[in-house]
Enzyme design. Structure first.
Site, short mmCIF file in Angstrom:
data_model
loop_
_atom_site.label_atom_id
_atom_site.label_comp_id
_atom_site.label_asym_id
_atom_site.label_seq_id
_atom_site.Cartn_x
_atom_site.Cartn_y
_atom_site.Cartn_z
N GLY A 41 0.83 -1.21 0.00
CA GLY A 41 0.00 0.00 0.00
C GLY A 41 0.86 1.25 0.00
N GLY A 78 -0.21 4.52 0.35
CA GLY A 78 -0.91 5.69 0.86
C GLY A 78 0.03 6.49 1.76
N PHE A 79 -0.51 7.32 2.63
CA PHE A 79 0.33 8.13 3.50
C PHE A 79 1.23 7.28 4.38
CE2 PHE A 79 -3.10 11.28 2.77
CZ PHE A 79 -2.31 12.30 2.28
N GLY A 80 0.68 6.17 4.92
CA GLY A 80 1.48 5.32 5.79
C GLY A 80 2.58 4.60 5.02
N VAL A 82 -2.28 -8.03 -3.63
CA VAL A 82 -1.83 -9.03 -2.67
C VAL A 82 -2.96 -10.03 -2.44
CG1 VAL A 82 -1.08 -9.39 -0.29
CG2 VAL A 82 -0.26 -7.41 -1.58
N GLU A 84 -17.16 18.74 3.94
CA GLU A 84 -16.42 19.35 2.83
C GLU A 84 -17.18 19.20 1.51
OE1 GLU A 84 -11.96 19.16 4.78
OE2 GLU A 84 -12.59 17.54 3.44
N ASP A 143 -5.18 3.18 8.38
CA ASP A 143 -6.59 2.81 8.56
C ASP A 143 -6.85 1.31 8.69
OD1 ASP A 143 -7.30 5.42 8.48
OD2 ASP A 143 -8.18 5.39 6.48
N ALA A 183 -4.79 11.29 7.98
CA ALA A 183 -3.45 11.23 7.39
C ALA A 183 -2.32 11.37 8.43
CB ALA A 183 -3.32 12.28 6.29
#
Lengths: 427, 427
Positions: free
Chosen positions: B25, B27-29, B94, B185, B318, B331
């Site tokens: 993954g 993403g941010f992590g 995966v 938002e 997450d 995030a």
């Protein structure tokens, strides 16, 4: 009371002299026709398009090669006419024309009354063999460009994890059929993408081994240009690593394979850039109105760009066939025709005399990858970096809408300086 | 000869102490874990993601409301690691983990050997009622954002040509379920799009009649913020014309209809912004490795972010459930966890002591349409225009990749000055 009567009568008079013009298609031709017409406030203009945006088609190849985003080369049609209250925009598809009742039929079963119609519905890819069509990518719409972009980017991803060297080679082989402007521009852009943008990004493949093969049936690329410029363009392509195969006729296309007689190219990506045919609307008109179709199913128009046999219907751009002389299928022709038709209808409305249309060739140009182009303007013929700067300037100038001009310019500048691409996204 | 031996021996030594870490993954992590790990050249890092890009998720709502293009909020994963030759990027899915043989299984049947795995596969929409799922739009991926954008823009087009006033009203009604940051938002952005961007573009409808209804089951919007800020946010939304329905529980959703007990909203667009569940990989791990899943199918991790019961597998962001305290799904948590895991594995590799992870709350903020936001930083609580400027600054700062920062900033500036939108495209 008397005053009231006068106002009423004035209203009636305005009503009497109102004219309703429907423009079908918001490409270069349609947009210019509608903009010109809209200046006369007594004319009600309706623009009908199946999409909600005007597309700057000459930059489609940049979307396909991840240089620009779709939004960079499109403007909402409504945005053009925000201030013009006499222009209505309808997103919808045209099903046909009832010439006797002067009704334009939409596919949602609604009819629009008209006094004049301007048909500017453009062209689509013409792949004469339907079996081939399944295996090739075209480049006429944003959907086309996005599928092609996905396939180009995925090819490198698949090559990266492929063990079999034969398959790996096929993934990084791109065959482009047709050596006109679209084919040449795509070939240059794919070669650059592979050799410059992607070169450091992979571990198992070397993107500079990518094969880009441009296939042309005729004896030279960019055949509408002078012989010398065709040669310059070919040399520039070859410097970028593109193989240019001239006098090569495609004999068959099947999944992942282009056959040229006994030559066979295994390519994961096969792109068709070898000719267009008018959109289906021309065929519909043939059935509905009984007009003549010319080569490429185009509507035959007279010297005033009226469809032969029905003077209330005008046709411009790629869907039309100009009786007096054969015109190329390029933006300047559609733009000039759009403006002409707009003016002609306005003069007709004012009962003024109308002169026949004539195309003024202001020159044409093509770009070959990074910082090379060729240009043919009047008696001038030149190529190289200066031609490229001129190409950049002219194309940005013609990009309608200020925001797109600035955004495209900045993204180019950024790509030029960094060799990166802004829209490398698979979705 | 002797020299040759020494080189060989050095190579062997390097080989011996090499470690292979797979990050699942980007993403941010995942990106932060991989970047941190890559600094140690003896660690081989493999980043696996089913997409070819890192997505700046907080801006998805801007893509959905035609403010930005997908390419503006995505960066090719390969571009992050261009210079890092010890990082390999694999685009693939995966299928599971064989913990005993330390193999990560890909869905193309290939296996990757690992010493450590970092699972950072994120979350997806959680619509608990599968009958409802067919009728709502989510907002977790670019595909989600593009479908939503298409539907929002098409709603106005359909309303423009609709004769039936009841249907017309439903086309310009947007029901958003969930008053968290995404819901707030989106509500603000849709209201602005309708009232400012589109207001002059239609002839038969008035886009400022558009109804935007934000539905929240709890007693206030943005419940992770202080009471006072929730009130500020609600007032700001209402000023934009959004109806905020608090303590309203959705009882049923069917095509074009949201039911809340006896209340019924006819809305062409229904958006789900009410909660997520971890991606399927967590479920796979439960089956393959026998780990514990917590609320939202998340992987239970210990104080070192190791999945409980298998210390070679880390989970962050997450998809993880931190045993020590409940962390929000935002995030900054994923970023801090990514960096922590990167450092922890590097220290482990050097056999140094490792301290437990602890989250440092640097504050959080949310934006409500044009030039309003709320912020809660330490003991500070504030809202309004200053909070919005801060929000803009921080978000641009966190946008990874220089090009995106500049491009997003310019497009915002342009939108702010002109009230126009750059990516109003239906395709």
């Amino acid at each position: 009371m008397n005053g009231g009567f006068i106002i009423l009568s004035a209203k009636l008079r305005i009503k009497e002299v109102t004219m309703k013009v429907i423009v079908v298609g918001a490409g270069f031709g349609g947009i210019n026709a509608a903009k010109t017409l809209a200046k006369n406030k007594s004319i009600d203009v309706v623009v009908v398009d199946k999409r909600n945006y005007h597309l700057f088609q000459p930059f489609l190849y940049q979307v396909a090669t991840a240089g620009l985003s779709p939004a960079d080369i499109s403007v909402p049609i409504r945005a053009f006419f925000r201030g013009q209250k006499n222009v209505e925009v309808i997103m919808g598809e045209v099903a046909g024309i009832d010439q006797k009742s002067r009704l334009l039929k939409l596919s949602n079963n609604k009819n629009l009354k008209y006094d004049k119609v301007v048909i500017a519905a453009g062209a689509k890819n013409h792949i004469f063999n339907q079996d081939w069509a399944k295996h090739v990518y075209g480049l006429k719409s944003i959907q086309d460009a996005l599928s092609l972009r996905k396939n180009i980017l995925m090819s490198f991803e698949l090559a990266e994890v492929e063990q079999d060297p034969v398959k790996r080679k096929a993934y990084t082989t791109f065959a482009i059929i047709g050596g006109g402007p679209t084919g040449v521009e795509l070939a240059g852009a794919i070669a650059e993408l592979a050799r410059f943008t992607l070169s450091e990004d992979f571990r198992n493949i070397d993107p500079s081994d990518t094969r880009v093969i441009l296939i042309e049936a005729g004896s030279r690329v960019l055949s509408t240009f002078d012989q010398g410029l065709s040669k310059k363009a070919k040399r520039a392509l070859e410097k970028l690593g593109v193989s240019v195969w001239l006098e090569s006729k495609v004999s068959n296309i099947c999944k992942g394979k282009v056959e040229l007689g006994s030559d066979v190219i295994n390519a994961n990506t096969i792109i068709w850039a070898a000719g267009v045919v008018s959109t289906d609307l021309a065929k519909d008109l043939e059935a509905d109105v009984g007009v003549n179709l010319k080569r490429g199913n185009r509507l035959l128009v007279n010297e005033f760009l009226q469809v032969k046999g029905c003077e209330d219907i005008y046709a411009i751009g790629d869907i039309s066939y100009f009786e007096k002389e054969e015109l190329p299928g390029i933006a300047p022709v559609a733009i000039q025709q759009g403006k002409y038709v707009g003016k002609a209808i306005k003069r007709l409305f004012k009962e003024k005399e109308i002169r026949p249309f004539s195309y003024v060739d202001k020159g044409h140009m093509a770009t070959i990858g990074r910082s090379k182009a060729i240009a043919q303007i009047g008696k001038l013929r030149f190529g190289g970096t200066i031609a490229w700067y001129l190409w950049v300037f002219i194309h940005i100038y013609f990009l309608i809408g200020f925001r797109n001009r600035v955004s495209v310019f900045l993204q180019w500048l950024w790509s030029y300086l960094t060799y990166k691409r802004g829209a490398r996204i698979i979705n």
